[in-house]
Scaffold this active site. Sequence first.
Site, PDB file in Angstrom:
ATOM      1  N   HIS A  90      68.736  38.195  79.310  1.00  0.00           N
ATOM      2  CA  HIS A  90      68.843  38.503  77.877  1.00  0.00           C
ATOM      3  C   HIS A  90      67.736  39.490  77.517  1.00  0.00           C
ATOM      4  CE1 HIS A  90      71.156  34.620  76.610  1.00  0.00           C
ATOM      5  NE2 HIS A  90      71.650  35.165  77.705  1.00  0.00           N
ATOM      6  N   GLU A  99      65.417  39.541  75.251  1.00  0.00           N
ATOM      7  CA  GLU A  99      64.091  38.958  75.042  1.00  0.00           C
ATOM      8  C   GLU A  99      63.427  38.614  76.368  1.00  0.00           C
ATOM      9  OE1 GLU A  99      66.681  37.210  71.626  1.00  0.00           O
ATOM     10  OE2 GLU A  99      66.968  37.865  73.692  1.00  0.00           O
ATOM     11  N   CYS A 116      68.530  32.910  71.320  1.00  0.00           N
ATOM     12  CA  CYS A 116      69.398  31.805  71.729  1.00  0.00           C
ATOM     13  C   CYS A 116      68.511  30.657  72.206  1.00  0.00           C
ATOM     14  CB  CYS A 116      70.329  32.265  72.850  1.00  0.00           C
ATOM     15  SG  CYS A 116      69.458  32.561  74.409  1.00  0.00           S
ATOM     16  N   CYS A 160      66.136  31.757  75.166  1.00  0.00           N
ATOM     17  CA  CYS A 160      65.054  32.656  74.756  1.00  0.00           C
ATOM     18  C   CYS A 160      64.062  31.938  73.842  1.00  0.00           C
ATOM     19  CB  CYS A 160      65.631  33.902  74.094  1.00  0.00           C
ATOM     20  SG  CYS A 160      66.626  34.885  75.266  1.00  0.00           S
TER      21      CYS A 160
END
Length: 158
Positions: free
Chosen positions: A49, A51, A82, A85
């Site tokens: 992801h 992040e 999410c 993260c």
Amino acid sequence: MGFVIQLSKQNVAKQTGGPFAAAIFDMDKRQLLSVGINIVVPSHNCTNHAEMVAIILAQQSLQTFNLAEHGDFELLTSCEPCAMCFGAMPWSGIKHLAYAATSTDAESIGFDEGAKHPNWINELEKRGIDVSQAIKREQAATVLQQYKSSQGMIYNPS
């Protein structure tokens, strides 16, 4: 935040990953330390992801697992973190999190953002991480909608 949203927009336009981007800045020097874009699909790795990529690159750049050892850093992200993260935030050493689109915006196009503590912002603040919410939300939500319109892959577990 405009810079981060533009990164997410470019990631969609160039079809290099999902509609998410992030950046880590040194809060005192006002300098960019790292950027991350979502590369889950092209890397075949569910943890890539935006992040997570930004955190990994920032920590590698400073040769540390705790950014706080080197100053005060903030993470700007095009969408609310999410569950995965969010879980990385306390261990990353960031002092400030700012996000644009919300989990509701991401879920509205089909992403599963996972289960987070109902008071997740308070949980981060208890650990010394300030949170700024929904900065330029409409711009970031538009990128999510563009991703959906371009038939971008929604990569949830089955």
